[in-house]
Design a protein around this motif. Structure first.
Motif, PDB file in Angstrom:
ATOM      1  N   LYS A 190     -13.820  -3.359  -2.611  1.00 43.03           N
ATOM      2  CA  LYS A 190     -12.549  -3.310  -3.311  1.00 43.03           C
ATOM      3  C   LYS A 190     -12.773  -3.844  -4.717  1.00 43.03           C
ATOM      4  O   LYS A 190     -13.528  -4.809  -4.909  1.00 43.03           O
ATOM      5  CB  LYS A 190     -11.520  -4.182  -2.583  1.00 43.03           C
ATOM      6  CG  LYS A 190     -11.140  -3.641  -1.209  1.00 43.03           C
ATOM      7  CD  LYS A 190     -10.305  -2.381  -1.319  1.00 43.03           C
ATOM      8  CE  LYS A 190      -9.770  -1.952   0.030  1.00 43.03           C
ATOM      9  NZ  LYS A 190      -8.905  -0.763  -0.080  1.00 43.03           N
ATOM     10  N   GLU A 231     -12.577   5.425  -5.583  1.00 43.27           N
ATOM     11  CA  GLU A 231     -11.363   5.744  -4.815  1.00 43.27           C
ATOM     12  C   GLU A 231     -10.108   5.247  -5.532  1.00 43.27           C
ATOM     13  O   GLU A 231     -10.031   4.075  -5.911  1.00 43.27           O
ATOM     14  CB  GLU A 231     -11.492   5.085  -3.423  1.00 43.27           C
ATOM     15  CG  GLU A 231     -10.363   5.415  -2.455  1.00 43.27           C
ATOM     16  CD  GLU A 231     -10.622   4.800  -1.074  1.00 43.27           C
ATOM     17  OE1 GLU A 231     -11.769   4.389  -0.784  1.00 43.27           O
ATOM     18  OE2 GLU A 231      -9.656   4.702  -0.292  1.00 43.27           O
ATOM     19  N   TYR A 247       0.856  -1.204   0.000  1.00 43.76           N
ATOM     20  CA  TYR A 247       0.000   0.000   0.000  1.00 43.76           C
ATOM     21  C   TYR A 247       0.886   1.247   0.000  1.00 43.76           C
ATOM     22  O   TYR A 247       0.638   2.207  -0.710  1.00 43.76           O
ATOM     23  CB  TYR A 247      -0.939  -0.011   1.225  1.00 43.76           C
ATOM     24  CG  TYR A 247      -1.624   1.326   1.446  1.00 43.76           C
ATOM     25  CD1 TYR A 247      -2.737   1.688   0.680  1.00 43.76           C
ATOM     26  CD2 TYR A 247      -1.144   2.238   2.384  1.00 43.76           C
ATOM     27  CE1 TYR A 247      -3.351   2.930   0.856  1.00 43.76           C
ATOM     28  CE2 TYR A 247      -1.756   3.474   2.559  1.00 43.76           C
ATOM     29  CZ  TYR A 247      -2.853   3.814   1.794  1.00 43.76           C
ATOM     30  OH  TYR A 247      -3.447   5.040   1.968  1.00 43.76           O
ATOM     31  N   ASN A 287      -7.423   0.907  -5.319  1.00 43.51           N
ATOM     32  CA  ASN A 287      -6.028   0.877  -4.872  1.00 43.51           C
ATOM     33  C   ASN A 287      -5.055   0.886  -6.052  1.00 43.51           C
ATOM     34  O   ASN A 287      -4.141   0.051  -6.139  1.00 43.51           O
ATOM     35  CB  ASN A 287      -5.762  -0.330  -3.962  1.00 43.51           C
ATOM     36  CG  ASN A 287      -6.406  -0.180  -2.590  1.00 43.51           C
ATOM     37  OD1 ASN A 287      -7.356  -0.891  -2.277  1.00 43.51           O
ATOM     38  ND2 ASN A 287      -5.930   0.749  -1.797  1.00 43.51           N
ATOM     39  N   TYR A 313     -12.682  -6.758  12.518  1.00 48.53           N
ATOM     40  CA  TYR A 313     -11.292  -7.016  12.144  1.00 48.53           C
ATOM     41  C   TYR A 313     -10.648  -8.125  12.980  1.00 48.53           C
ATOM     42  O   TYR A 313      -9.949  -8.972  12.449  1.00 48.53           O
ATOM     43  CB  TYR A 313     -10.446  -5.743  12.351  1.00 48.53           C
ATOM     44  CG  TYR A 313     -10.988  -4.501  11.692  1.00 48.53           C
ATOM     45  CD1 TYR A 313     -10.636  -4.204  10.377  1.00 48.53           C
ATOM     46  CD2 TYR A 313     -11.831  -3.626  12.373  1.00 48.53           C
ATOM     47  CE1 TYR A 313     -11.116  -3.054   9.761  1.00 48.53           C
ATOM     48  CE2 TYR A 313     -12.316  -2.472  11.767  1.00 48.53           C
ATOM     49  CZ  TYR A 313     -11.953  -2.197  10.458  1.00 48.53           C
ATOM     50  OH  TYR A 313     -12.419  -1.064   9.854  1.00 48.53           O
ATOM     51  N   LYS A 338      -6.317   9.852   5.932  1.00 48.90           N
ATOM     52  CA  LYS A 338      -5.768   8.869   6.870  1.00 48.90           C
ATOM     53  C   LYS A 338      -4.593   9.566   7.530  1.00 48.90           C
ATOM     54  O   LYS A 338      -3.628   9.927   6.821  1.00 48.90           O
ATOM     55  CB  LYS A 338      -5.241   7.637   6.139  1.00 48.90           C
ATOM     56  CG  LYS A 338      -6.281   6.776   5.456  1.00 48.90           C
ATOM     57  CD  LYS A 338      -5.619   5.622   4.715  1.00 48.90           C
ATOM     58  CE  LYS A 338      -6.659   4.800   3.979  1.00 48.90           C
ATOM     59  NZ  LYS A 338      -6.029   3.781   3.108  1.00 48.90           N
ATOM     60  N   GLY A 342      -9.281   4.004   6.564  1.00 50.71           N
ATOM     61  CA  GLY A 342      -8.843   3.082   7.610  1.00 50.71           C
ATOM     62  C   GLY A 342      -7.670   2.259   7.143  1.00 50.71           C
ATOM     63  O   GLY A 342      -7.434   2.111   5.935  1.00 50.71           O
ATOM     64  N   MET A 343      -6.886   1.760   8.098  1.00 52.42           N
ATOM     65  CA  MET A 343      -5.747   0.895   7.808  1.00 52.42           C
ATOM     66  C   MET A 343      -5.818  -0.345   8.697  1.00 52.42           C
ATOM     67  O   MET A 343      -4.803  -0.814   9.184  1.00 52.42           O
ATOM     68  CB  MET A 343      -4.439   1.650   8.058  1.00 52.42           C
ATOM     69  CG  MET A 343      -4.157   2.768   7.049  1.00 52.42           C
ATOM     70  SD  MET A 343      -3.862   2.170   5.367  1.00 52.42           S
ATOM     71  CE  MET A 343      -2.343   1.259   5.588  1.00 52.42           C
ATOM     72  N   LEU A 344      -7.035  -0.839   8.917  1.00 54.89           N
ATOM     73  CA  LEU A 344      -7.230  -2.047   9.733  1.00 54.89           C
ATOM     74  C   LEU A 344      -6.562  -1.879  11.101  1.00 54.89           C
ATOM     75  O   LEU A 344      -5.940  -2.806  11.626  1.00 54.89           O
ATOM     76  CB  LEU A 344      -6.667  -3.289   9.008  1.00 54.89           C
ATOM     77  CG  LEU A 344      -7.052  -3.452   7.530  1.00 54.89           C
ATOM     78  CD1 LEU A 344      -6.282  -4.614   6.900  1.00 54.89           C
ATOM     79  CD2 LEU A 344      -8.544  -3.700   7.361  1.00 54.89           C
ATOM     80  N   ASP A 386     -13.155   0.997  -4.316  1.00 59.36           N
ATOM     81  CA  ASP A 386     -11.751   1.365  -4.099  1.00 59.36           C
ATOM     82  C   ASP A 386     -10.864   0.446  -4.926  1.00 59.36           C
ATOM     83  O   ASP A 386     -10.865  -0.771  -4.735  1.00 59.36           O
ATOM     84  CB  ASP A 386     -11.410   1.230  -2.603  1.00 59.36           C
ATOM     85  CG  ASP A 386     -10.012   1.751  -2.265  1.00 59.36           C
ATOM     86  OD1 ASP A 386      -9.292   2.189  -3.185  1.00 59.36           O
ATOM     87  OD2 ASP A 386      -9.649   1.715  -1.068  1.00 59.36           O
ATOM     88  N   LYS A 414     -18.293  -0.038   1.060  1.00 61.82           N
ATOM     89  CA  LYS A 414     -17.239   0.173   0.054  1.00 61.82           C
ATOM     90  C   LYS A 414     -16.764  -1.205  -0.357  1.00 61.82           C
ATOM     91  O   LYS A 414     -16.561  -2.067   0.500  1.00 61.82           O
ATOM     92  CB  LYS A 414     -16.116   0.989   0.683  1.00 61.82           C
ATOM     93  CG  LYS A 414     -14.742   0.836   0.039  1.00 61.82           C
ATOM     94  CD  LYS A 414     -13.768   1.873   0.591  1.00 61.82           C
ATOM     95  CE  LYS A 414     -12.363   1.321   0.722  1.00 61.82           C
ATOM     96  NZ  LYS A 414     -11.424   2.307   1.283  1.00 61.82           N
ATOM     97  N   SER A 467     -15.503  -1.541   4.732  1.00 66.09           N
ATOM     98  CA  SER A 467     -14.721  -1.764   3.515  1.00 66.09           C
ATOM     99  C   SER A 467     -14.608  -3.276   3.308  1.00 66.09           C
ATOM    100  O   SER A 467     -14.012  -3.967   4.131  1.00 66.09           O
ATOM    101  CB  SER A 467     -13.332  -1.125   3.691  1.00 66.09           C
ATOM    102  OG  SER A 467     -12.472  -1.479   2.638  1.00 66.09           O
ATOM    103  N   ASP A 520      -6.790   8.648  -2.359  1.00 63.34           N
ATOM    104  CA  ASP A 520      -6.279   8.084  -1.104  1.00 63.34           C
ATOM    105  C   ASP A 520      -4.752   8.100  -1.216  1.00 63.34           C
ATOM    106  O   ASP A 520      -4.090   9.058  -0.791  1.00 63.34           O
ATOM    107  CB  ASP A 520      -6.864   6.671  -0.922  1.00 63.34           C
ATOM    108  CG  ASP A 520      -6.277   5.879   0.241  1.00 63.34           C
ATOM    109  OD1 ASP A 520      -5.342   6.374   0.892  1.00 63.34           O
ATOM    110  OD2 ASP A 520      -6.729   4.733   0.509  1.00 63.34           O
TER     111      ASP A 520
HETATM  112  O1  OSB Z   1      -7.170   1.587   0.526  1.00 63.68           O
HETATM  113  O2  OSB Z   1      -8.432   2.237   2.074  1.00 63.68           O
HETATM  114  C1  OSB Z   1      -7.560   1.460   1.673  1.00 63.68           C
HETATM  115  C2  OSB Z   1      -6.804  -1.201   4.317  1.00 63.68           C
HETATM  116  C3  OSB Z   1      -5.433  -1.281   4.228  1.00 63.68           C
HETATM  117  C4  OSB Z   1      -4.777  -0.515   3.286  1.00 63.68           C
HETATM  118  C5  OSB Z   1      -5.507   0.345   2.453  1.00 63.68           C
HETATM  119  C6  OSB Z   1      -6.879   0.444   2.555  1.00 63.68           C
HETATM  120  C7  OSB Z   1      -7.553  -0.375   3.480  1.00 63.68           C
HETATM  121  C8  OSB Z   1      -8.998  -0.410   3.637  1.00 63.68           C
HETATM  122  C9  OSB Z   1      -9.545  -0.903   4.955  1.00 63.68           C
HETATM  123  O3  OSB Z   1      -9.781  -0.161   2.742  1.00 63.68           O
HETATM  124  C10 OSB Z   1     -10.337   0.114   5.678  1.00 63.68           C
HETATM  125  C11 OSB Z   1     -10.586  -0.280   7.117  1.00 63.68           C
HETATM  126  O4  OSB Z   1      -9.696  -0.101   7.969  1.00 63.68           O
HETATM  127  O5  OSB Z   1     -11.680  -0.769   7.375  1.00 63.68           O
END
Ligand code: OSB
Ligand code: MG
Length: 373
Positions: free
Chosen positions: A163, A213, A55, A190, A322, A262, A290-292, A188, A161, A135, A238
Protein backbone atom coordinates in the motif's frame (compact mmCIF):
# COMPACT_ATOMS: atom_id res chain seq x y z
CA UNK A 1 -35.69 -24.23 -5.81
CA UNK A 2 -37.92 -22.71 -3.15
CA UNK A 3 -36.14 -20.05 -1.11
CA UNK A 4 -37.28 -21.16 2.36
CA UNK A 5 -35.18 -19.16 4.74
CA UNK A 6 -32.49 -16.50 4.72
CA UNK A 7 -30.34 -15.48 7.66
CA UNK A 8 -28.04 -12.47 8.02
CA UNK A 9 -25.23 -12.23 10.51
CA UNK A 10 -23.18 -9.13 11.20
CA UNK A 11 -19.72 -10.45 12.03
CA UNK A 12 -16.71 -8.73 13.54
CA UNK A 13 -13.29 -10.39 13.52
CA UNK A 14 -10.04 -9.04 14.96
CA UNK A 15 -7.17 -8.80 12.49
CA UNK A 16 -3.87 -10.39 13.60
CA UNK A 17 -2.19 -7.04 12.92
CA UNK A 18 -3.49 -3.57 12.02
CA UNK A 19 -3.84 -2.91 8.28
CA UNK A 20 -2.63 0.60 7.37
CA UNK A 21 -3.59 2.15 4.02
CA UNK A 22 -4.14 5.62 2.58
CA UNK A 23 -7.76 5.20 3.77
CA UNK A 24 -6.83 4.72 7.45
CA UNK A 25 -6.01 1.88 9.84
CA UNK A 26 -8.17 -1.21 10.29
CA UNK A 27 -7.92 -3.24 13.51
CA UNK A 28 -10.84 -5.53 12.84
CA UNK A 29 -13.11 -6.41 9.97
CA UNK A 30 -16.91 -6.23 9.95
CA UNK A 31 -18.86 -7.99 7.21
CA UNK A 32 -22.24 -9.68 6.73
CA UNK A 33 -22.60 -13.44 6.37
CA UNK A 34 -25.64 -14.47 4.30
CA UNK A 35 -27.15 -17.93 4.72
CA UNK A 36 -29.78 -19.19 2.26
CA UNK A 37 -31.71 -22.42 2.87
CA UNK A 38 -33.33 -23.76 -0.27
CA UNK A 39 -34.24 -27.15 -1.73
CA UNK A 40 -32.74 -28.98 1.25
CA UNK A 41 -29.31 -27.35 0.95
CA UNK A 42 -27.64 -24.45 2.72
CA UNK A 43 -25.70 -21.79 0.82
CA UNK A 44 -23.26 -19.32 2.38
CA UNK A 45 -22.08 -15.95 1.13
CA UNK A 46 -20.23 -12.94 2.51
CA UNK A 47 -21.03 -9.31 1.87
CA UNK A 48 -17.78 -7.34 2.07
CA UNK A 49 -19.37 -4.03 3.08
CA UNK A 50 -17.17 -2.83 5.93
CA UNK A 51 -17.74 -0.99 9.19
CA UNK A 52 -16.62 2.31 7.61
CA UNK A 53 -17.40 4.04 4.27
CA UNK A 54 -13.71 4.64 3.44
CA UNK A 55 -13.21 2.13 0.64
CA UNK A 56 -16.82 2.10 -0.59
CA UNK A 57 -19.92 4.12 0.29
CA UNK A 58 -21.50 0.86 1.43
CA UNK A 59 -21.23 -0.10 5.10
CA UNK A 60 -22.60 -3.03 7.12
CA UNK A 61 -25.75 -1.03 8.07
CA UNK A 62 -26.45 0.10 4.48
CA UNK A 63 -25.95 -3.43 3.12
CA UNK A 64 -28.16 -4.83 5.89
CA UNK A 65 -30.89 -2.34 5.03
CA UNK A 66 -30.77 -3.13 1.30
CA UNK A 67 -30.71 -6.89 1.96
CA UNK A 68 -33.52 -6.80 4.55
CA UNK A 69 -35.86 -4.32 2.86
CA UNK A 70 -35.31 -4.98 -0.86
CA UNK A 71 -33.19 -7.96 -1.91
CA UNK A 72 -34.47 -10.61 0.50
CA UNK A 73 -38.20 -9.73 0.06
CA UNK A 74 -37.77 -10.01 -3.72
CA UNK A 75 -36.76 -13.70 -3.58
CA UNK A 76 -37.95 -15.11 -0.22
CA UNK A 77 -40.68 -17.75 -0.52
CA UNK A 78 -40.29 -17.86 -4.30
CA UNK A 79 -39.52 -20.80 -6.55
CA UNK A 80 -36.32 -19.89 -8.38
CA UNK A 81 -34.85 -21.89 -11.25
CA UNK A 82 -31.39 -20.34 -11.25
CA UNK A 83 -29.14 -17.44 -10.29
CA UNK A 84 -30.10 -15.31 -13.29
CA UNK A 85 -33.76 -15.47 -12.28
CA UNK A 86 -32.92 -14.34 -8.74
CA UNK A 87 -30.84 -11.46 -10.08
CA UNK A 88 -33.66 -10.38 -12.40
CA UNK A 89 -36.02 -10.18 -9.40
CA UNK A 90 -33.89 -7.53 -7.72
CA UNK A 91 -32.32 -5.93 -10.83
CA UNK A 92 -34.23 -2.67 -10.29
CA UNK A 93 -32.22 -2.05 -7.12
CA UNK A 94 -29.47 0.32 -8.27
CA UNK A 95 -25.94 0.19 -6.87
CA UNK A 96 -25.35 -1.49 -3.48
CA UNK A 97 -23.06 -4.01 -5.15
CA UNK A 98 -21.73 -5.45 -1.90
CA UNK A 99 -25.21 -6.13 -0.56
CA UNK A 100 -26.15 -7.87 -3.83
CA UNK A 101 -22.92 -9.84 -4.05
CA UNK A 102 -23.34 -11.36 -0.56
CA UNK A 103 -26.78 -12.71 -1.43
CA UNK A 104 -25.72 -13.86 -4.89
CA UNK A 105 -22.75 -15.73 -3.42
CA UNK A 106 -25.02 -17.65 -1.03
CA UNK A 107 -27.28 -18.56 -3.97
CA UNK A 108 -24.31 -19.75 -6.07
CA UNK A 109 -23.18 -21.94 -3.18
CA UNK A 110 -26.68 -23.39 -2.72
CA UNK A 111 -27.19 -24.08 -6.44
CA UNK A 112 -23.74 -25.68 -6.75
CA UNK A 113 -24.46 -27.87 -3.70
CA UNK A 114 -27.83 -28.89 -5.17
CA UNK A 115 -26.00 -29.93 -8.37
CA UNK A 116 -23.27 -31.59 -6.24
CA UNK A 117 -20.52 -29.71 -8.06
CA UNK A 118 -17.87 -27.34 -6.81
CA UNK A 119 -18.43 -23.60 -7.06
CA UNK A 120 -15.28 -23.42 -9.20
CA UNK A 121 -16.78 -25.87 -11.70
CA UNK A 122 -20.11 -24.08 -11.73
CA UNK A 123 -18.38 -20.73 -12.40
CA UNK A 124 -16.34 -22.20 -15.27
CA UNK A 125 -13.04 -22.53 -13.42
CA UNK A 126 -10.25 -24.44 -15.10
CA UNK A 127 -7.47 -24.46 -12.48
CA UNK A 128 -6.91 -26.78 -9.51
CA UNK A 129 -4.59 -24.27 -7.83
CA UNK A 130 -4.39 -20.49 -8.03
CA UNK A 131 -1.33 -18.26 -7.68
CA UNK A 132 -1.59 -16.06 -4.63
CA UNK A 133 0.09 -12.94 -3.33
CA UNK A 134 -0.06 -10.82 -0.24
CA UNK A 135 -1.18 -7.23 0.28
CA UNK A 136 0.98 -5.46 2.87
CA UNK A 137 -0.15 -2.33 4.68
CA UNK A 138 2.06 0.75 5.10
CA UNK A 139 4.96 -0.03 7.45
CA UNK A 140 6.80 2.25 9.87
CA UNK A 141 10.13 2.00 8.01
CA UNK A 142 11.80 0.46 4.98
CA UNK A 143 13.56 -1.97 7.30
CA UNK A 144 10.28 -3.15 8.82
CA UNK A 145 8.81 -3.60 5.33
CA UNK A 146 11.80 -5.64 4.11
CA UNK A 147 11.44 -7.92 7.13
CA UNK A 148 7.73 -8.43 6.45
CA UNK A 149 8.38 -9.20 2.79
CA UNK A 150 11.09 -11.73 3.73
CA UNK A 151 8.63 -13.53 6.01
CA UNK A 152 5.94 -13.68 3.32
CA UNK A 153 8.36 -14.87 0.63
CA UNK A 154 9.43 -17.59 3.08
CA UNK A 155 5.78 -18.64 3.39
CA UNK A 156 5.66 -19.11 -0.39
CA UNK A 157 3.79 -16.00 -1.59
CA UNK A 158 4.65 -15.33 -5.23
CA UNK A 159 3.90 -11.65 -5.42
CA UNK A 160 3.99 -8.72 -3.05
CA UNK A 161 1.67 -5.73 -3.14
CA UNK A 162 2.38 -2.75 -0.93
CA UNK A 163 0.00 0.00 0.00
CA UNK A 164 1.25 3.50 -0.74
CA UNK A 165 0.14 7.01 0.29
CA UNK A 166 1.68 10.47 -0.23
CA UNK A 167 4.92 10.53 1.76
CA UNK A 168 4.97 6.74 2.05
CA UNK A 169 5.63 5.65 -1.49
CA UNK A 170 8.77 5.78 -3.64
CA UNK A 171 11.20 5.17 -0.74
CA UNK A 172 9.46 1.85 0.03
CA UNK A 173 9.43 0.82 -3.63
CA UNK A 174 13.13 1.71 -4.04
CA UNK A 175 14.12 -0.17 -0.86
CA UNK A 176 12.28 -3.32 -1.92
CA UNK A 177 13.66 -3.26 -5.45
CA UNK A 178 17.22 -2.87 -4.10
CA UNK A 179 16.82 -5.73 -1.63
CA UNK A 180 14.85 -8.07 -3.97
CA UNK A 181 15.85 -7.36 -7.60
CA UNK A 182 13.57 -10.06 -9.07
CA UNK A 183 10.57 -9.56 -6.77
CA UNK A 184 7.11 -9.54 -8.38
CA UNK A 185 5.99 -6.23 -6.91
CA UNK A 186 2.99 -3.95 -7.31
CA UNK A 187 1.59 -0.94 -5.44
CA UNK A 188 -1.92 0.13 -4.40
CA UNK A 189 -2.70 3.80 -3.71
CA UNK A 190 -6.44 3.48 -2.99
CA UNK A 191 -7.09 6.81 -4.75
CA UNK A 192 -4.63 8.88 -2.70
CA UNK A 193 -3.11 10.91 -5.58
CA UNK A 194 -4.05 13.38 -8.33
CA UNK A 195 -2.73 14.23 -11.77
CA UNK A 196 -0.37 16.69 -10.04
CA UNK A 197 1.61 13.62 -8.97
CA UNK A 198 2.52 12.51 -12.51
CA UNK A 199 6.24 13.02 -11.86
CA UNK A 200 6.11 10.61 -8.89
CA UNK A 201 4.49 7.90 -11.01
CA UNK A 202 7.02 8.52 -13.81
CA UNK A 203 9.76 7.81 -11.25
CA UNK A 204 7.98 4.57 -10.35
CA UNK A 205 8.34 3.52 -13.98
CA UNK A 206 12.02 2.72 -13.19
CA UNK A 207 11.21 0.01 -10.62
CA UNK A 208 9.73 -2.76 -12.78
CA UNK A 209 6.35 -2.75 -11.04
CA UNK A 210 3.75 -5.22 -12.34
CA UNK A 211 1.11 -2.52 -11.99
CA UNK A 212 0.03 0.61 -10.14
CA UNK A 213 -3.42 0.07 -8.60
CA UNK A 214 -6.01 2.88 -8.40
CA UNK A 215 -3.69 5.89 -8.14
CA UNK A 216 -6.38 8.56 -8.79
CA UNK A 217 -10.02 9.28 -7.87
CA UNK A 218 -12.18 6.40 -6.65
CA UNK A 219 -14.84 6.99 -9.30
CA UNK A 220 -12.49 8.31 -11.97
CA UNK A 221 -11.88 6.79 -15.37
CA UNK A 222 -10.93 9.87 -17.43
CA UNK A 223 -7.93 11.18 -15.46
CA UNK A 224 -6.51 7.66 -15.29
CA UNK A 225 -6.39 7.66 -19.11
CA UNK A 226 -4.29 10.83 -18.97
CA UNK A 227 -1.92 9.25 -16.46
CA UNK A 228 -1.68 5.91 -18.30
CA UNK A 229 -0.65 7.81 -21.45
CA UNK A 230 2.44 9.09 -19.58
CA UNK A 231 3.51 5.75 -18.08
CA UNK A 232 5.08 2.49 -19.18
CA UNK A 233 3.83 0.66 -16.08
CA UNK A 234 0.27 -0.64 -16.48
CA UNK A 235 -2.38 1.05 -14.35
CA UNK A 236 -4.87 -1.35 -12.76
CA UNK A 237 -8.29 -0.10 -11.68
CA UNK A 238 -9.99 -1.33 -8.51
CA UNK A 239 -12.38 1.22 -6.92
CA UNK A 240 -13.54 2.76 -10.24
CA UNK A 241 -14.86 -0.49 -11.71
CA UNK A 242 -18.40 -1.47 -10.64
CA UNK A 243 -19.66 -3.19 -13.78
CA UNK A 244 -18.92 -4.50 -17.24
CA UNK A 245 -19.87 -1.03 -18.57
CA UNK A 246 -17.20 0.64 -16.40
CA UNK A 247 -14.71 -1.96 -17.60
CA UNK A 248 -15.50 -1.27 -21.25
CA UNK A 249 -15.11 2.47 -20.72
CA UNK A 250 -11.79 2.02 -18.91
CA UNK A 251 -10.33 -0.32 -21.52
CA UNK A 252 -11.57 1.65 -24.53
CA UNK A 253 -10.19 4.90 -23.06
CA UNK A 254 -6.91 3.11 -22.18
CA UNK A 255 -7.36 4.21 -18.56
CA UNK A 256 -5.85 0.93 -17.39
CA UNK A 257 -4.30 -2.19 -18.89
CA UNK A 258 -5.16 -4.59 -16.07
CA UNK A 259 -8.37 -5.05 -14.06
CA UNK A 260 -8.75 -6.05 -10.41
CA UNK A 261 -11.94 -8.10 -9.98
CA UNK A 262 -13.68 -8.20 -6.60
CA UNK A 263 -17.15 -9.76 -6.76
CA UNK A 264 -18.30 -7.50 -3.90
CA UNK A 265 -17.45 -4.36 -5.86
CA UNK A 266 -19.29 -5.42 -9.02
CA UNK A 267 -22.44 -7.00 -7.53
CA UNK A 268 -21.45 -10.66 -7.58
CA UNK A 269 -19.96 -13.57 -9.48
CA UNK A 270 -22.27 -13.10 -12.48
CA UNK A 271 -20.99 -9.60 -13.28
CA UNK A 272 -17.43 -10.73 -12.38
CA UNK A 273 -17.66 -13.42 -15.04
CA UNK A 274 -18.88 -10.92 -17.65
CA UNK A 275 -15.92 -8.65 -16.84
CA UNK A 276 -13.54 -11.64 -16.91
CA UNK A 277 -14.81 -12.76 -20.32
CA UNK A 278 -14.75 -9.27 -21.84
CA UNK A 279 -11.18 -8.68 -20.59
CA UNK A 280 -10.11 -12.06 -22.02
CA UNK A 281 -11.51 -11.01 -25.41
CA UNK A 282 -9.53 -7.75 -25.22
CA UNK A 283 -6.26 -9.37 -24.05
CA UNK A 284 -6.52 -7.58 -20.72
CA UNK A 285 -5.29 -9.68 -17.78
CA UNK A 286 -7.38 -9.75 -14.61
CA UNK A 287 -6.53 -10.72 -11.05
CA UNK A 288 -8.59 -11.32 -7.95
CA UNK A 289 -8.62 -8.58 -5.33
CA UNK A 290 -9.40 -9.09 -1.66
CA UNK A 291 -11.45 -7.44 1.08
CA UNK A 292 -9.92 -9.21 4.09
CA UNK A 293 -12.69 -11.80 3.83
CA UNK A 294 -13.42 -14.57 6.29
CA UNK A 295 -13.11 -18.11 4.94
CA UNK A 296 -16.64 -17.95 3.51
CA UNK A 297 -15.86 -15.06 1.16
CA UNK A 298 -12.34 -16.38 0.58
CA UNK A 299 -13.75 -19.70 -0.68
CA UNK A 300 -15.73 -17.82 -3.31
CA UNK A 301 -12.67 -15.76 -4.27
CA UNK A 302 -10.52 -18.86 -4.77
CA UNK A 303 -13.24 -20.46 -6.91
CA UNK A 304 -13.61 -17.36 -9.10
CA UNK A 305 -9.83 -16.98 -9.43
CA UNK A 306 -9.71 -20.47 -10.99
CA UNK A 307 -11.16 -19.03 -14.23
CA UNK A 308 -8.64 -18.91 -17.09
CA UNK A 309 -8.04 -15.15 -17.50
CA UNK A 310 -7.05 -14.68 -13.84
CA UNK A 311 -3.42 -14.75 -14.97
CA UNK A 312 -1.83 -12.61 -12.23
CA UNK A 313 -1.57 -13.71 -8.57
CA UNK A 314 -4.54 -12.62 -6.44
CA UNK A 315 -4.84 -10.82 -3.10
CA UNK A 316 -5.89 -14.16 -1.66
CA UNK A 317 -3.80 -15.07 1.35
CA UNK A 318 -3.98 -17.79 4.00
CA UNK A 319 -6.60 -17.48 6.75
CA UNK A 320 -3.77 -17.09 9.29
CA UNK A 321 -2.45 -13.96 7.62
CA UNK A 322 -5.68 -12.16 8.60
CA UNK A 323 -7.28 -13.95 11.55
CA UNK A 324 -6.14 -16.07 14.50
CA UNK A 325 -8.99 -18.47 13.79
CA UNK A 326 -11.14 -18.62 10.67
CA UNK A 327 -14.86 -19.48 10.58
CA UNK A 328 -14.42 -22.32 8.06
CA UNK A 329 -12.86 -25.76 8.17
CA UNK A 330 -10.38 -26.50 6.81
CA UNK A 331 -8.83 -23.02 6.94
CA UNK A 332 -7.18 -21.68 3.78
CA UNK A 333 -3.43 -22.27 3.59
CA UNK A 334 -0.79 -21.24 1.10
CA UNK A 335 1.34 -24.00 -0.44
CA UNK A 336 5.14 -23.64 -0.37
CA UNK A 337 5.03 -22.96 -4.14
CA UNK A 338 2.86 -19.86 -3.63
CA UNK A 339 -0.40 -21.44 -4.74
CA UNK A 340 -3.68 -22.12 -2.97
CA UNK A 341 -5.74 -25.25 -3.66
CA UNK A 342 -9.17 -24.68 -5.18
CA UNK A 343 -11.74 -26.62 -3.10
CA UNK A 344 -13.25 -29.54 -5.00
CA UNK A 345 -16.16 -30.47 -2.71
CA UNK A 346 -19.67 -29.24 -3.62
CA UNK A 347 -20.30 -25.50 -3.41
CA UNK A 348 -17.72 -23.40 -1.57
CA UNK A 349 -16.10 -26.70 -0.57
CA UNK A 350 -15.41 -25.83 3.07
CA UNK A 351 -17.56 -26.32 6.18
CA UNK A 352 -18.71 -23.39 8.28
CA UNK A 353 -17.42 -23.71 11.85
CA UNK A 354 -20.68 -22.80 13.64
CA UNK A 355 -19.01 -22.39 17.03
CA UNK A 356 -16.56 -19.86 15.61
CA UNK A 357 -19.30 -18.17 13.55
CA UNK A 358 -21.42 -17.75 16.71
CA UNK A 359 -18.41 -16.30 18.49
CA UNK A 360 -17.89 -13.54 15.90
CA UNK A 361 -21.59 -12.75 15.31
CA UNK A 362 -22.66 -9.43 16.83
CA UNK A 363 -26.19 -9.34 15.40
CA UNK A 364 -28.37 -11.70 13.40
CA UNK A 365 -31.80 -11.83 11.81
CA UNK A 366 -33.78 -14.68 10.26
CA UNK A 367 -36.20 -14.17 7.37
CA UNK A 368 -38.62 -17.04 6.92
CA UNK A 369 -41.96 -17.41 5.14
CA UNK A 370 -43.95 -14.20 5.02
CA UNK A 371 -43.02 -13.10 8.48
CA UNK A 372 -39.67 -11.73 9.56
CA UNK A 373 -38.52 -13.25 12.84
O1 OSB B 1 -7.71 -1.88 -2.18
O2 OSB B 1 -7.41 -3.92 -2.55
C1 OSB B 1 -7.76 -3.03 -1.78
C2 OSB B 1 -8.54 -4.47 1.68
C3 OSB B 1 -9.67 -3.76 2.02
C4 OSB B 1 -10.13 -2.79 1.15
C5 OSB B 1 -9.47 -2.56 -0.06
C6 OSB B 1 -8.35 -3.29 -0.41
C7 OSB B 1 -7.84 -4.24 0.50
C8 OSB B 1 -6.64 -5.02 0.27
C9 OSB B 1 -6.49 -6.32 1.03
O3 OSB B 1 -5.70 -4.64 -0.41
C10 OSB B 1 -6.41 -7.50 0.15
C11 OSB B 1 -6.61 -8.79 0.92
O4 OSB B 1 -7.76 -9.17 1.22
O5 OSB B 1 -5.60 -9.41 1.23
MG1 MG C 1 -7.09 -1.96 -4.24
Amino acid sequence: MLIDRIELRHIKMDLVSPFVTSMGTEYDEEHIIVRVDTGGVTGWGESVAEGTPYYSYETVPTAWHILKDFLIPSILGKEISGIDEAISLYARVRGHMMAKAGLEAALWDAFAKAKKISLSKMLGGTRKKVDVGVSIGIQSSEKALIKKVETHLGEGYKRIKIKIAPGNDIQFVAALRKEFPGLLLQVDANSAYTLDDISLFKKMDDYKLILIEQPLGYEDIFDHSKLQRELKTPICLDESIHSLDDTRAAIELDSCRIINIKPGRVGGFTESKLIHDYCASMNIPVWHGGMLESGIGRAGNVALASLPNFTLPGDISASKRYYKEDIVEPEFVVNPDGTMDVPTKPGIGVEVNMKMLDKVTVKSQIFSGLKYI
